[in-house]
Design an enzyme around this catalytic site. Structure first.
Site, short mmCIF file in Angstrom:
data_model
loop_
_atom_site.label_atom_id
_atom_site.label_comp_id
_atom_site.label_asym_id
_atom_site.label_seq_id
_atom_site.Cartn_x
_atom_site.Cartn_y
_atom_site.Cartn_z
N ASP A 85 16.76 10.21 15.37
CA ASP A 85 15.92 9.43 14.44
C ASP A 85 14.65 10.19 14.15
O ASP A 85 14.17 10.94 15.00
CB ASP A 85 15.41 8.13 15.08
CG ASP A 85 16.48 7.26 15.60
OD1 ASP A 85 17.59 7.35 15.09
OD2 ASP A 85 16.16 6.50 16.54
N1 URA Z 1 19.21 6.89 20.38
C1 URA Z 1 18.27 6.48 19.53
O1 URA Z 1 17.93 5.30 19.50
N2 URA Z 1 17.71 7.36 18.69
C2 URA Z 1 18.04 8.67 18.69
O2 URA Z 1 17.47 9.43 17.91
C3 URA Z 1 19.01 9.09 19.59
C4 URA Z 1 19.58 8.18 20.42
#
Ligand code: URA
Length: 243
Positions: A85
């Site tokens: 993310d």
């Molecule tokens: N889990 C998440 O919530 N975000 C990420 O970027 C990777 C794993």
């Protein structure tokens, strides 16, 4: 040249035609001289410490800042292996080897990913066990995970834990912690397989070493029971203790 016995791969004379090699790992010599691979077509494998606010998409007209800007000096176009993310920082593999990327992200192979999580509130041992045993999300129950308590920060009223998950669903860690009532305040991926982020500075990258590439590949393709840590623990196993 092979028939004349002039070719070696990793120091061993090749006696059969058609041997397959990985140019990123294997050393090919003719008459003892190392063969340089074509820089554009040779596979390239790097790890980036993705900073917060940077998007791991290749092109998104809404994303002002993408990982592609951080890896321009690699010299070859490399692509993210899976995603993080934009608000998550940490270890992001990037490569131009599509087969490698596919193996490492395929749901059949449960390559572990470890995250350091700062989550709101005090996470009890019972909640840690819930996270470890599996949490019901909208896309199904999560596979068994490993949860390790690190600290509780009084000043911000947050618990810091490390969680290792064996799948890569969208926003999985954030959704798991949200579901158990502890929204994530900060999230950093600190390991992918056995590869550790260590002290790589945010926004910087480095090439993977040949043994790191080979280890990742064997983790991704190891059959269960081979001794290579890859398969998730069986359901019902609790979290690591908070000693
Ligand atoms: N889990 C998440 O919530 N975000 C990420 O970027 C990777 C794993």
């Amino acid at each position: 040249m092979i028939a004349q016995g002039r070719v070696t791969v990793n120091g061993k004379r090749v006696d059969k035609q058609g041997m397959r090699i990985n140019p990123a790992i294997d050393q090919v010599r003719v008459d003892g001289g190392l063969i340089a691979m074509d820089a554009q077509s040779a596979p390239v494998y790097i790890m980036l410490n993705k900073p917060v606010g940077c998007h791991s998409t290749v092109s998104d007209r809404h994303a002002s800042f993408t990982v592609m800007e951080l890896v321009q000096e690699v010299g070859t176009r490399v692509y993210p292996v899976g995603r993080l993310d934009s608000l998550t920082s940490g270890l992001l593999l990037m490569t131009n080897d599509g087969d490698f990327a596919h193996k490492l992200t395929h749901p059949r192979y449960h390559v572990p990913r470890t995250y350091r999580v700062r989550a709101r509130g005090f996470i009890t041992k019972e909640t840690a066990t819930r996270l470890a045993e599996g949490v019901e999300l909208t896309d199904g129950i999560t596979l068994p995970a490993e949860v390790k308590y690190i600290d509780y920060d009084n000043a911000t009223a947050c618990t810091i834990v490390e969680i290792t998950i064996y799948e890569g669903r969208n926003r999985q860690v954030r959704r798991m912690f949200q579901t158990v009532g502890h929204p994530v305040k900060e999230l950093t991926r600190i390991a992918f397989g056995h590869l550790l982020l260590r002290d790589l500075a945010a926004g910087t990258w480095r090439k993977l070493r040949p043994h790191e590439i080979a280890d990742l590949l064997s983790e991704a393709t190891a059959p269960p029971g081979s001794g290579i840590k890859q398969a998730p623990p069986t359901r019902g196993k609790g979290s690591k203790s908070r000693s």
